[in-house]
Enzyme design. Structure first.
Site, mmCIF file in Angstrom:
data_model
loop_
_atom_site.group_PDB
_atom_site.id
_atom_site.type_symbol
_atom_site.label_atom_id
_atom_site.label_comp_id
_atom_site.label_asym_id
_atom_site.label_seq_id
_atom_site.Cartn_x
_atom_site.Cartn_y
_atom_site.Cartn_z
ATOM 1 N N HIS A 160 0.834 -1.215 0.000
ATOM 2 C CA HIS A 160 0.000 0.000 0.000
ATOM 3 C C HIS A 160 0.864 1.259 0.000
ATOM 4 C CE1 HIS A 160 -3.353 -2.708 1.127
ATOM 5 N NE2 HIS A 160 -2.405 -3.302 1.846
ATOM 6 N N SER A 281 12.152 21.421 -17.962
ATOM 7 C CA SER A 281 10.874 22.123 -18.063
ATOM 8 C C SER A 281 11.104 23.420 -18.819
ATOM 9 C CB SER A 281 10.358 22.407 -16.661
ATOM 10 O OG SER A 281 9.545 23.566 -16.659
#
Ligand code: ARG
Length: 460
Positions: A160, A281
């Site tokens: 999880h 970016s």
């Protein structure tokens, strides 16, 4: 199309084909990729026809000579592919007429495009499967090299995405060896049907000529002829098998990619990707984005889509050949190209990241990750049932959390207050390396097991 630039069915169908349909339905720009297989299969076909005295020696030689000439022209890019020829099979037949004249008309004796296209396609798929298997072998080698260097690299194992139990990084990455070995097996399993020779099924009912299917089977490298001519031209199960195997393999790569995206994130920092596999970016100067991994994760969508396209095309399709089936090649070629590119990129990724061992170890020490070991300790040392030990350990975790302590901060006295029978040797249980190494069950993360498995994979 024949040499008069009319389709071979021009005598029967006098009207002009709808221009838009002619253009859109042509598959030549896709199936030209099969030209070598098509020429090879045609050569074997006419050799068989001659052996069986269906065509004469001179005609056979002329056809083979013409076909080889066509092959050279295509390789040397001196061949024009015209969508009006519909597909690679009609294109080559037409060219053969141009080169050797009317004798070209004998090539299509005792065959149909329906069995012809399947021969080409299956040969292409056999070779492509073999290439994929080889590429996966390389991937496995790369993983083994990483595993070998990281047997003692301890990391948190997650369930999880929460710290669960400590593991060796080598053990984690070796999980992918198992997956890629299964992918290889899945691809290999498809060979059974791929190696059945469709040639000789004709349009769908077989042929009245005395052909020798065993001869073409042997010469074309197949294992046996297909058993039912109707099934043969209708069957695309081998396409589905390939698409499924490819989807599963692409899915494995995407799971790896996703894990690495998470571990490379600023929140985790367990690994760092090298500059060769990140992009920047346009606005944020500091960024190094894991685009390669995102590409790998994203591409699997295309494989699933193609698998479902093919399943849908086949659903409810009556037997024998329909134009619907022509989509199969576009679907398979695209899936193959995507998967082989993904494996290549993945192999690059495997060579271009560093493991932040310190961060891994630090994270592995958080979240009471040795709690299961403590519960196991109570079972082994105090003979408690596992459930009782589990509850006892949960109490200790609660105590630690309340008092803002790690397991390792606890004194024996504190522990004895919760469980009076506890012994001094409990301390070793909190050591995460010890925890990793204690998982000696077959297939577990102990260092010895990992070494054994690496040896086993290397010798496989
Ligand atoms: N280009 C066709 C395909 O790939 C070849 C078979 C054509 N057969 C036919 N009966 N139209 O499906």
């Amino acid at each position: 199309m024949n040499k008069k630039n009319k389709p071979v069915w021009g005598t029967r169908i006098k009207g002009k084909t709808s221009a838009i349909f002619e253009k859109i339905s042509s598959s030549i720009y896709i199936d030209k990729r099969l030209f070598k297989e098509d020429i090879h299969a045609s050569i074997i076909h006419v050799e068989m026809l001659n052996r069986q005295k269906i065509i004469n020696f001179k005609v056979k030689n002329k056809i083979i000579w013409g076909l080889k000439k066509i092959q050279n022209q295509i390789i040397k890019k001196k061949y024009e592919f015209d969508y009006k020829d519909e597909d690679i099979h009609m294109s080559i037949e037409k060219k053969l007429f141009e080169i050797i004249g009317e004798d070209a008309g004998f090539i299509h004796t005792a065959r149909s495009r329906n069995d012809q296209v399947l021969v080409d396609f299956k040969i292409w798929m056999i070779n492509s499967n073999l290439r994929l298997i080889k590429m996966l072998d390389q991937t496995i080698k790369n993983i083994l090299r990483i595993a070998e260097k990281n047997i003692y690299t301890v990391m948190p194992g997650f369930t999880h995405l929460k710290n669960a139990q400590p593991i060796s990084f080598a053990h984690y990455i070796l999980a992918y060896v198992e997956m890629f070995e299964r992918d290889k097996k899945r691809l290999k399993r498809n060979f059974d049907s791929l190696y059945e020779n469709p040639l000789g099924s004709g349009a769908f009912s077989g042929t009245s000529f005395n052909i020798d299917r065993n001869f073409t089977t042997k010469k074309l490298g197949f294992k046996k002829p297909t058993g039912n001519s109707i099934d043969t031209v209708s069957d695309r199960d081998f396409v589905l098998d390939f698409l499924y195997a490819s989807s599963v393999c692409a899915m494995h790569i995407s799971r790896f990619a996703e894990e690495f995206i998470i571990w490379n994130s600023d929140a985790f920092k367990l690994i760092t990707l090298n500059d060769s596999i990140v992009t920047g970016s346009s606005i944020m100067p500091q960024k190094k984005n894991p685009d390669t991994l995102e590409y790998l994760r994203g591409k699997v969508g295309n494989s699933y889509g193609n698998l479902f396209s093919m399943l849908t095309i086949l659903k409810g399709l009556p037997l024998s050949y329909f134009k619907d089936l022509q989509e199969d090649k576009k679907i398979v070629f695209e899936t193959y190209d995507n998967l082989s590119n993904s494996i290549k990129i993945f192999n690059d990724v495997l060579k271009n990241f560093t493991i932040n061992k310190k961060e891994m170890l630090e994270l592995a020490d958080k979240g009471y990750i040795t709690a299961t070991d403590l519960a196991d300790y109570f079972v082994k040392e105090l003979n408690y049932s596992f459930r009782k030990s589990y509850q006892l350990t949960a109490k200790i975790v609660n105590y630690c959390e309340k008092n803002k302590k790690f397991f390792s901060d606890l004194s024996i006295q504190e522990l004895k207050k919760i469980e009076p029978n506890i012994k001094d040797n409990v301390i070793k249980v909190f050591d995460i390396r010890n925890s990793v190494n204690s998982k000696k069950s077959y297939g577990g993360t102990s260092f010895e097991n990992i070494k054994k498995m690496i040896r086993k994979y290397r010798n496989a």
